[in-house]
Design an enzyme around this catalytic site. Structure first.
Site, PDB file in Angstrom:
ATOM      1  N   ARG A   1      37.013  42.953 -37.110  1.00  0.00           N
ATOM      2  CA  ARG A   1      37.237  44.146 -37.924  1.00  0.00           C
ATOM      3  C   ARG A   1      38.248  43.822 -39.007  1.00  0.00           C
ATOM      4  NH1 ARG A   1      33.199  46.109 -36.651  1.00  0.00           N
ATOM      5  NH2 ARG A   1      32.768  48.049 -35.587  1.00  0.00           N
TER       6      ARG A   1
ATOM      7  N   HIS B   1      30.154  42.625 -44.375  1.00  0.00           N
ATOM      8  CA  HIS B   1      30.158  43.215 -43.018  1.00  0.00           C
ATOM      9  C   HIS B   1      28.733  43.225 -42.426  1.00  0.00           C
ATOM     10  CE1 HIS B   1      32.297  46.195 -40.128  1.00  0.00           C
ATOM     11  NE2 HIS B   1      31.334  45.520 -39.513  1.00  0.00           N
TER      12      HIS B   1
HETATM   13  N1  LIG Z   1      31.082  42.073 -38.295  1.00  0.00           N
HETATM   14  C1  LIG Z   1      30.092  42.593 -37.612  1.00  0.00           C
HETATM   15  O1  LIG Z   1      28.967  42.649 -38.084  1.00  0.00           O
HETATM   16  C2  LIG Z   1      30.358  43.085 -36.222  1.00  0.00           C
HETATM   17  C3  LIG Z   1      29.251  43.424 -35.416  1.00  0.00           C
HETATM   18  C4  LIG Z   1      29.483  43.817 -34.111  1.00  0.00           C
HETATM   19  C5  LIG Z   1      30.780  43.875 -33.611  1.00  0.00           C
HETATM   20  N2  LIG Z   1      31.834  43.555 -34.406  1.00  0.00           N
HETATM   21  C6  LIG Z   1      33.218  43.610 -33.888  1.00  0.00           C
HETATM   22  O2  LIG Z   1      33.338  42.693 -32.803  1.00  0.00           O
HETATM   23  C7  LIG Z   1      34.206  43.298 -31.844  1.00  0.00           C
HETATM   24  C8  LIG Z   1      34.029  42.616 -30.505  1.00  0.00           C
HETATM   25  O3  LIG Z   1      32.767  42.991 -29.943  1.00  0.00           O
HETATM   26  P1  LIG Z   1      32.433  42.703 -28.410  1.00  0.00           P
HETATM   27  O4  LIG Z   1      31.141  43.326 -28.132  1.00  0.00           O
HETATM   28  O5  LIG Z   1      32.604  41.264 -28.104  1.00  0.00           O
HETATM   29  O6  LIG Z   1      33.625  43.529 -27.705  1.00  0.00           O
HETATM   30  P2  LIG Z   1      34.138  43.431 -26.222  1.00  0.00           P
HETATM   31  O7  LIG Z   1      33.043  42.942 -25.313  1.00  0.00           O
HETATM   32  O8  LIG Z   1      34.786  44.725 -25.911  1.00  0.00           O
HETATM   33  O9  LIG Z   1      35.247  42.281 -26.267  1.00  0.00           O
HETATM   34  C9  LIG Z   1      36.484  42.436 -26.878  1.00  0.00           C
HETATM   35  C10 LIG Z   1      37.348  41.241 -26.540  1.00  0.00           C
HETATM   36  O10 LIG Z   1      38.596  41.372 -27.212  1.00  0.00           O
HETATM   37  C11 LIG Z   1      39.642  41.205 -26.265  1.00  0.00           C
HETATM   38  N3  LIG Z   1      40.810  42.014 -26.641  1.00  0.00           N
HETATM   39  C12 LIG Z   1      40.873  43.336 -26.916  1.00  0.00           C
HETATM   40  N4  LIG Z   1      42.147  43.700 -27.174  1.00  0.00           N
HETATM   41  C13 LIG Z   1      42.882  42.590 -27.052  1.00  0.00           C
HETATM   42  C14 LIG Z   1      44.265  42.310 -27.178  1.00  0.00           C
HETATM   43  N5  LIG Z   1      45.158  43.278 -27.483  1.00  0.00           N
HETATM   44  N6  LIG Z   1      44.692  41.060 -26.984  1.00  0.00           N
HETATM   45  C15 LIG Z   1      43.823  40.072 -26.669  1.00  0.00           C
HETATM   46  N7  LIG Z   1      42.495  40.261 -26.516  1.00  0.00           N
HETATM   47  C16 LIG Z   1      42.033  41.504 -26.722  1.00  0.00           C
HETATM   48  C17 LIG Z   1      39.071  41.713 -24.969  1.00  0.00           C
HETATM   49  O11 LIG Z   1      39.844  41.228 -23.891  1.00  0.00           O
HETATM   50  P3  LIG Z   1      39.405  41.492 -22.346  1.00  0.00           P
HETATM   51  O12 LIG Z   1      38.187  40.590 -22.148  1.00  0.00           O
HETATM   52  O13 LIG Z   1      40.559  41.067 -21.576  1.00  0.00           O
HETATM   53  O14 LIG Z   1      39.048  42.950 -22.255  1.00  0.00           O
HETATM   54  C18 LIG Z   1      37.663  41.127 -25.046  1.00  0.00           C
HETATM   55  O15 LIG Z   1      37.660  39.789 -24.638  1.00  0.00           O
HETATM   56  C19 LIG Z   1      33.825  44.773 -31.880  1.00  0.00           C
HETATM   57  O16 LIG Z   1      34.875  45.574 -31.401  1.00  0.00           O
HETATM   58  C20 LIG Z   1      33.576  45.000 -33.357  1.00  0.00           C
HETATM   59  O17 LIG Z   1      34.769  45.425 -33.960  1.00  0.00           O
HETATM   60  C21 LIG Z   1      31.637  43.166 -35.704  1.00  0.00           C
END
Ligand SMILES: NC(=O)c1ccc[n+]([C@@H]2O[C@H](COP(=O)([O-])OP(=O)(O)OC[C@H]3O[C@@H](n4cnc5c(N)ncnc54)[C@H](OP(=O)(O)O)[C@@H]3O)[C@@H](O)[C@H]2O)c1
Length: 315
Positions: free
Chosen positions: A230, A278
């Site tokens: 993000r 994005h």
């Molecule tokens: N650019 C794009 O096109 C696009 C598309 C889709 C998604 N995204 C972004 O990608 C993000 C991740 O997606 P996802 O599906 O992988 O999410 P997810 O499964 O919820 O994974 C988030 C990861 O971030 C870690 N995390 C969260 N807060 C943290 C902190 N304070 N310190 C350290 N680690 C932290 C979590 O740790 P834990 O494992 O310990 O919970 C988890 O490993 C989304 O939230 C979205 O913003 C971008």
């Protein structure tokens, strides 16, 4: 018949509407803003960036389903109804992000931009290429997207380290977590891939202080950043400063604090920056509508939805 609302801003809702109608003819599909009908009918709201306060106007909602993987925009709504918020987890979305990460890691590893520049000058000049297993890619965020990217990078030979909030065990990946794990994780990472959600704890995390800690003396002889999480995670001015002083050798940015990236941003014209709008993992209705409808189906059958957002931690 269950009434489902589609409320989409910033994307064309037509494809979503068509896909929902085709896949769920048994449901009553309503589309904001023109075909909402009686708000009291709506049980599920499937949304992307709905205006703040909109969802508070539906008194009988059972769940809110985000049409994207992140829910930070939704959680910013102070009037968000107190019902489960479900985010998308979908193999197509995950693979698109893995493609993006692998593409840009390889662009740096294989020095493709250098060869592009040489081609423009008609120069035939070979440069040495480090062994992939000596190049360390650091993945910030070992969730659904980070884990998939980490596994694919490992399969093509890279050394992968990762960082998350809670401890993780991923075969072959050296995993760090929490505030204490951040610095040792960064010190090893030559290519930092940011796949964190935007939460109060992660806002502005990609700043000059963090970039200074990246491994600059590894196989690539420089540090690189890829942010596809993000825009709120990054401080644009700090990325520019790191590029100018040389502590960062290149940056691939898919997300920005302000989107679309303002035309006057110096990032646009910077020779060491690659910008995408994005779309690292584009959300396409052909595949994602089914994942959303499956969650509605689960709830209708009396099961709790999967992939719900924990409002207390923000993802
Ligand atoms: N650019 C794009 O096109 C696009 C598309 C889709 C998604 N995204 C972004 O990608 C993000 C991740 O997606 P996802 O599906 O992988 O999410 P997810 O499964 O919820 O994974 C988030 C990861 O971030 C870690 N995390 C969260 N807060 C943290 C902190 N304070 N310190 C350290 N680690 C932290 C979590 O740790 P834990 O494992 O310990 O919970 C988890 O490993 C989304 O939230 C979205 O913003 C971008």
């Amino acid at each position: 018949m269950t009434s489902i609302l589609l409320a989409i801003m910033g994307w064309d809702p037509k494809g979503w509407e068509q896909r929902f109608r085709a896949l769920a003819p048994q449901h009553d599909i309503r589309v904001w803003p023109d075909a909402v009908g009686d708000p009291a009918d709506i049980r599920y709201a499937c949304v992307w960036k709905p205006p703040a306060g909109l969802l508070a106007g539906f008194p009988n909602l059972k769940a809110i389903l985000s049409l994207g993987a992140g829910a930070d925009d939704l959680l910013a709504d102070p009037e968000l109804p107190d019902v489960p918020v479900v985010r998308i987890v979908d193999p197509d979305l995950t693979m698109r992000m893995t493609e993006y990460v692998v593409l840009h890691v390889l662009m740096y590893h294989r020095r493709q931009r250098l060869y592009d520049a040489q081609q423009r000058e008609r120069r035939w000049l070979e440069h040495s290429q480090p062994v992939a297993s000596e190049v360390v890619v650091g993945i910030m965020g070992l969730g659904v997207l980070g884990t998939s990217a980490a596994q694919m990078l490992q399969r093509i030979g890279f050394k992968v380290v990762g960082w998350s909030r809670t401890p993780k065990a991923l075969p072959g990946v050296e995993a760090f977590h929490g505030a204490r794990g951040l610095e040792p994780f960064l010190r090893q990472s030559e290519i930092l891939v940011c796949l964190l959600p935007a939460t109060p704890a992660t806002r502005g995390i990609v700043n000059l202080d963090l970039l200074h800690k990246l491994g600059r003396h590894g196989a690539l002889q420089g540090a690189y950043l890829i942010n596809a999480g993000r825009g709120a995670l990054q401080v644009d001015a700090d990325i520019l400063a790191a590029l100018e002083e040389g502590s960062l050798a290149g940056a691939v940015l898919d997300v920005f604090p302000t989107e679309p990236l303002p035309i006057e941003s110096p990032l646009w014209g910077h020779p060491k920056v690659t910008i995408t709008p994005h779309n690292a993992a584009q959300a396409v209705p052909q595949t994602l509508a089914m994942s959303v409808l499956q969650q509605i189906d689960r709830i209708e059958r009396g099961h709790p939805p999967e992939n719900t957002i924990d409002r207390a931690i923000g993802y």
